[in-house]
Design a protein around this motif. Structure first.
Motif: not given
Length: 464
Positions: A344-350
């Protein structure tokens, strides 16, 4: 002469200043506050919450009144707009409890509990709608089934072939055993239209063990929620009375929706949080699951007033998942701010793309932040960990979670740039948060100076 020159060179090397790592310039974490949320969420005076990811947002359903059900619509699980989902059904007089909504054959189906007018007994109802928010209507004008005893807390699951099954509770009110009573969990096959049962119910779970007996002669296994994962069926349930501090979530596992089920050794997965002098979280229970992108979340309720537990409860949401060995976990109940759903925040856990030679490394990004002491086998134990990325990961935030209740401190080196971190673990689910300008991260090293383990590491960046 040559010997003297060598001595001079060696002395010169000894007095040269050591090369210091470049400092990682950190930003004020308050600049990233909008990425986080806290429990409880802003829905109170409810119980038995259920969240449906309805495509254009989320619908939240819950026990919340003597007749019918409200639903709360939210686009981001931050702001909620309430409407009526089910006004009432003809056969029920009161006690509308535990609504759950599923998509089925192009419609939305609601399973719920209500008190039958004719018998005065609790029964399971069913209603349908073309929209997730309702209004829902009852096509039967009667309970879904009648086995001659009170039933509550129905949920829906399917087998590997898509055959539907109803999982429900035989309520303690009409299941007296010896000098007390018990709530038991049953399962039964449903017809394809969901309007009738097929065959006889199968007993799946009964209260057992020390934790599930905290309520004395009256004991409960209730509030079932089923998740299918890796060819297994995980039946989550709540033990003890809903009015008790010890109301908690447990899980059992089977190879088929109708069992047989084996209770997980790490139960309970959600339990009260308290210090020697204070109760911080009371009665975390009756949970349900929903996905946001690739992340699995569970919604559950806790007592609004921890010193006077009652039917006034509030919505909480935490992450959940499954270890490689099949063990289920729930990251909760958390008290510290947690990252909102990443998609929902356009984030990713790399961290999912990290490469590390240490065979324990996957424990650093297995999703379990190890808030519970029963998570001990899934804690990365060691003083340092080093990882690299074959394709640099554009990131601006690092979160380092300590094991349950263990304070940690140390240094990180991102692309060789150094920063200190610390987390005193005073709040359950707390993490050391390092916020920095966006970097193409190709290497990360974490060194502990205090503590001997890490629960989880998250390296966060925006999706491209």
């Amino acid at each position: 002469m040559l010997k003297l020159l060598l001595i001079i060179m060696m002395v010169s090397l000894l007095v040269l200043p050591s090369v210091q790592a470049e400092e990682l310039v950190l930003r004020d974490p308050s600049e990233a506050e909008e990425r986080f949320w806290n429990n409880p969420r802003d829905i109170k005076d409810i119980g038995d919450p259920f969240v449906l990811n309805a495509g254009d947002g989320y619908q939240i359903y819950a026990t919340g009144g003597p007749i019918g059900f409200f639903t709360w619509h939210s686009e981001d699980l931050l702001k909620f707009e309430r409407t009526k989902a089910l006004k009432k059904v003809s056969w029920a007089a009161s006690d509308y409890w535990a609504p759950e909504v599923f998509e089925w054959n192009g419609q939305y189906v609601m399973l719920f509990t209500a008190r039958e007018r004719a018998s005065g007994s609790l029964r399971t109802g069913i209603a349908f709608s073309e929209k997730a928010e309702g209004p829902f209507t009852d096509p039967l004008d009667a309970p879904l089934m009648d086995y001659g005893y009170a039933t509550i807390d129905a949920t829906l699951t399917t087998d590997a072939d898509g055959v539907p099954y109803l999982i429900y509770v035989r309520d303690i009110s009409e299941n007296r055993i010896g000098n007390g009573g018990e709530s038991h969990i049953y399962g039964v096959r449903l017809a394809d239209d969901l309007l009738s049962t097929v065959g006889e119910p199968v007993l799946l779970l009964t209260p057992e063990g020390e934790w599930e007996s905290r309520s004395g002669r009256e004991r409960w296994n209730e509030g079932p929620a089923v998740v299918r994962e890796g060819g297994k069926w995980y039946l989550f349930y709540s033990a003890n009375g809903y009015f008790m501090k010890e109301y908690s979530v447990c899980v059992a596992v089977a190879d088929h929706p109708l069992g047989p089920y084996t209770k997980q050794a790490t139960n309970p997965l959600l339990a009260p949080v308290e210090t020697e002098s204070e109760v911080l979280v009371s009665g975390p229970g009756h949970n349900a699951f929903f996905n946001v992108g690739k992340e699995l979340f569970t919604a559950y309720h806790t007592h609004t007033y921890v010193q006077a537990p009652s039917g006034n409860r509030q919505l909480c949401i935490d992450r959940a998942g499954f270890h490689a060995d099949g063990t289920a976990y729930i990251n909760g109940p958390t008290l510290a701010p947690q990252l909102r759903p990443l998609e929902t925040q356009m984030l990713v856990n790399h961290m999912q793309n990290a490469v590390c030679a240490d065979e324990q490394a996957e424990l650093l990004w297995d999703g379990d932040i190890c808030v519970a002491k029963t998570s001990a086998p899934y804690v990365f134990r060691g003083k340092e960990a080093e990882m690299t990325w074959e394709t640099p990961a554009l990131s601006d935030m690092l979160l380092i979670y300590p094991p349950a209740g263990e304070a940690i401190a140390g240094k990180v080196f991102i692309n060789g740039m150094e920063a200190a971190f610390a987390c005193d673990a005073s709040l359950k689910g707390d993490a050391a948060v390092l916020f920095f300008r966006p970097l193409e991260v190709s290497s990360l090293k974490v060194m502990l100076t205090d503590g001997d383990g890490i629960g989880e590491i998250m390296l966060i960046g925006e999706t491209e």
